[in-house]
Structure formats: C-alpha cells, structure tokens
Scaffold this motif. Structure first.
Motif, PDB file in Angstrom:
ATOM      1  N   ASN A 110      -2.133  -5.780 -14.074  1.00  0.00           N
ATOM      2  CA  ASN A 110      -2.999  -6.771 -13.315  1.00  0.00           C
ATOM      3  C   ASN A 110      -3.260  -8.127 -14.055  1.00  0.00           C
ATOM      4  O   ASN A 110      -3.242  -8.774 -13.247  1.00  0.00           O
TER       5      ASN A 110
ATOM      6  N   GLN B  83       1.471  -9.031   2.486  1.00  0.00           N
ATOM      7  CA  GLN B  83       0.454  -8.669   1.903  1.00  0.00           C
ATOM      8  C   GLN B  83       0.577  -7.268   1.531  1.00  0.00           C
ATOM      9  O   GLN B  83       0.388  -6.574   0.398  1.00  0.00           O
TER      10      GLN B  83
ATOM     11  N   THR C 163      -3.277  -2.464   1.168  1.00  0.00           N
ATOM     12  CA  THR C 163      -4.423  -2.669   0.123  1.00  0.00           C
ATOM     13  C   THR C 163      -5.246  -1.570   0.239  1.00  0.00           C
ATOM     14  O   THR C 163      -5.907  -1.385   1.192  1.00  0.00           O
TER      15      THR C 163
ATOM     16  N   GLU D 208      -8.418   0.491  -0.105  1.00  0.00           N
ATOM     17  CA  GLU D 208     -10.036   0.220   0.060  1.00  0.00           C
ATOM     18  C   GLU D 208     -10.699   1.681  -0.256  1.00  0.00           C
ATOM     19  O   GLU D 208     -10.408   2.630  -0.130  1.00  0.00           O
TER      20      GLU D 208
ATOM     21  N   ASP E 217       0.329   1.262  -4.430  1.00  0.00           N
ATOM     22  CA  ASP E 217      -0.088  -0.070  -3.715  1.00  0.00           C
ATOM     23  C   ASP E 217       0.233  -1.194  -4.652  1.00  0.00           C
ATOM     24  O   ASP E 217       0.578  -2.164  -4.274  1.00  0.00           O
TER      25      ASP E 217
ATOM     26  N   GLN F   8       2.611  -4.727  -4.173  1.00  0.00           N
ATOM     27  CA  GLN F   8       2.067  -5.942  -4.343  1.00  0.00           C
ATOM     28  C   GLN F   8       2.830  -6.715  -5.500  1.00  0.00           C
ATOM     29  O   GLN F   8       3.041  -7.877  -5.264  1.00  0.00           O
TER      30      GLN F   8
ATOM     31  N   ASP G 288      -3.969 -14.804  -2.560  1.00  0.00           N
ATOM     32  CA  ASP G 288      -3.769 -13.659  -3.350  1.00  0.00           C
ATOM     33  C   ASP G 288      -4.962 -13.781  -4.367  1.00  0.00           C
ATOM     34  O   ASP G 288      -5.319 -12.609  -4.899  1.00  0.00           O
TER      35      ASP G 288
ATOM     36  N   TYR H  59      -5.749  -9.727  -2.955  1.00  0.00           N
ATOM     37  CA  TYR H  59      -5.449  -8.387  -3.666  1.00  0.00           C
ATOM     38  C   TYR H  59      -5.663  -8.735  -5.101  1.00  0.00           C
ATOM     39  O   TYR H  59      -6.121  -7.818  -5.816  1.00  0.00           O
ATOM     40  N   TRP H  60      -5.272  -9.828  -5.571  1.00  0.00           N
ATOM     41  CA  TRP H  60      -5.409 -10.209  -7.213  1.00  0.00           C
ATOM     42  C   TRP H  60      -6.525 -10.886  -7.457  1.00  0.00           C
ATOM     43  O   TRP H  60      -6.808 -11.281  -8.640  1.00  0.00           O
TER      44      TRP H  60
ATOM     45  N   GLN I 177     -11.412  -7.313  -5.654  1.00  0.00           N
ATOM     46  CA  GLN I 177     -10.310  -6.372  -5.693  1.00  0.00           C
ATOM     47  C   GLN I 177      -9.790  -5.928  -6.663  1.00  0.00           C
ATOM     48  O   GLN I 177      -9.921  -4.666  -7.128  1.00  0.00           O
ATOM     49  N   THR I 178      -9.544  -6.793  -7.922  1.00  0.00           N
ATOM     50  CA  THR I 178      -8.714  -6.300  -9.009  1.00  0.00           C
ATOM     51  C   THR I 178      -9.971  -5.480  -9.911  1.00  0.00           C
ATOM     52  O   THR I 178      -9.525  -4.424 -10.436  1.00  0.00           O
TER      53      THR I 178
ATOM     54  N   ARG J 141     -10.797  -1.944  -8.393  1.00  0.00           N
ATOM     55  CA  ARG J 141      -9.306  -1.365  -8.760  1.00  0.00           C
ATOM     56  C   ARG J 141      -9.246  -0.801  -9.910  1.00  0.00           C
ATOM     57  O   ARG J 141      -8.974   0.330 -10.420  1.00  0.00           O
TER      58      ARG J 141
END
Length: 221
Positions: free
Chosen positions: A12, A43, A46, A48, A78, A82, A131, A137-138, A142-143, A146
């Motif tokens: 990540n 993309q 993702t 959720e 996932d 990505q 992104d 996503y990054w 979100q990171t 995650r």
C-alpha cells in the motif's frame, strides 16, 4: 492465517508514493474525459465495507473465523488487481525512460522514482491524481480503511491482536520508507494517521463495552 500485515502495508505504501510521484513529475493538462474513461475501464473492483453482511459497528471484527479468512482473500485479490493496473500504467509511461523496469521490489527502482528523473504524460498524471484523490483506491480514506479492515479480518474481536496489527502496519510503512530512500510523501503520513484513528476508535468502543458489562453486573448485585 498469518498475523502480520506489514507486507500488505508495504505494498500500500509503495503504491501510494508511486502515484504521488506520478502527479508531481509532469506538465499540467485538462484531461477530464480521459480520467472518466480510465475510471470506468481500469479501476476494477473496489472493496466496500458495506459488502460485509453482518450487524454492529465493527462488522468485520465480529465475523466468524472462516468469513474473515475469506474476506482477507477478497481484499488481497482486489489490491493485487489494482496494483497490477497501476504497474502497467507506470510501465507504459516509463518505457524507454529508465533502465530495466519490472523489478518493483528492488530498492534502487523506488529510489529512482523518488528522485523524479523521468517524465509522465498528462493522461497518466490525471489517472494518478484520481487514484490518490479523496475517492481514489490509493487515497487516504480508502487505504486507511482497507488497512484497518485487513487488521480486523486477521485479528477478529481481540484488542491485543489488533494492537499487533497496528504495530505491523507501522512496520510496513517503515520498510516502504527504506525502499523509497527518503522521507515518504505527506499522503503516506496522513494515511497512517487516519488508520491510527480507526484503531483508536475501535479500542474506545471496547472500553465502552467493558464499562457497560460492569454496570450491568453491578445492577444485578
């Protein structure tokens, strides 16, 4: 099921700094249509948190061991998708600009990127901005979520194990910093801070649960 997310965190973190550098090293240009196209075609899936079919504030922590193991695999799949999409984008952009591309785990590769000695086209810059943006996503939101969800799936509803996961997260970012060869971009620190906040809120929720149990026992007596 392993109890260390430092490797996941390292992936990540290195991806975060890669996209951050993409944004910095290019000429500005309006390519909103290209961004929209990339979002719809590149993309991919993702994760959720609402996908988790459980009740309660900390849904993942309270899932069965089997369901948590399945969720870890989903999250990994996932993230790998990505990651590959990001690497393909970078590979296409850097083709001919650097020596031997493809050794993304080689420290010299990340140090080269940190130095910024390359050019990025407008479309790549726009995709990188998307992104790592607020809804990307990054991105921080979100990171950090995650990372917390990975920890929750690995540790379950166990405070001590969650603390182990939090330490592993910091270790992973530390390893990414060594590979990067310089101070990580601000987005990485903001991601760590956001993830720490999620962990802290979880610990507070467990403290509240303990107080409620004690109060109920006192009333019964």
């Amino acid at each position: 099921m392993g109890m260390d997310i430092s490797g996941i965190t390292n992936t990540n973190a290195t991806s975060l700094v890669q996209n951050k550098n993409d944004v910095k090293n290019t000429d500005t240009s309006k390519v909103e249509e290209k961004v929209a196209e990339n979002k719809s075609t590149e993309q991919g899936a993702t994760y959720e948190k609402s996908d988790v079919k459980e009740t309660g504030t900390y849904k993942i922590n309270k899932m069965s061991k089997e369901d948590r193991a399945a969720l870890v695999q989903q999250l990994k799949a996932d993230m790998e998708q990505q990651k590959q999409q990001m690497l393909e984008l970078v590979n296409k952009t850097l083709s001919g600009q650097v020596g031997t591309f493809g050794k993304a785990n080689d420290d010299s590769f990340w140090r080269m990127l940190a130095g910024g000695n390359f050019k990025v086209d407008a479309a790549t810059k726009a995709q990188a901005q998307a992104d790592i943006g607020e809804d990307g996503y990054w991105g921080v939101k979100q990171t950090s979520q995650r990372l917390f969800d990975f920890a929750s799936a690995l540790a379950g509803d166990d405070v001590d194990k969650m603390k182990e996961m939090q330490k592993a997260m910091h270790k992973g970012f530390g390893q990414a910093g060594k590979s990067w060869g310089r101070k990580l971009p601000d987005i990485c620190q903001r991601t760590i801070d956001a993830a720490d906040s999620l962990f802290d809120n979880y610990y507070k929720s467990k403290e509240s649960e303990s107080k409620e149990v004690i109060s109920e026992d006192t009333i019964k007596e």
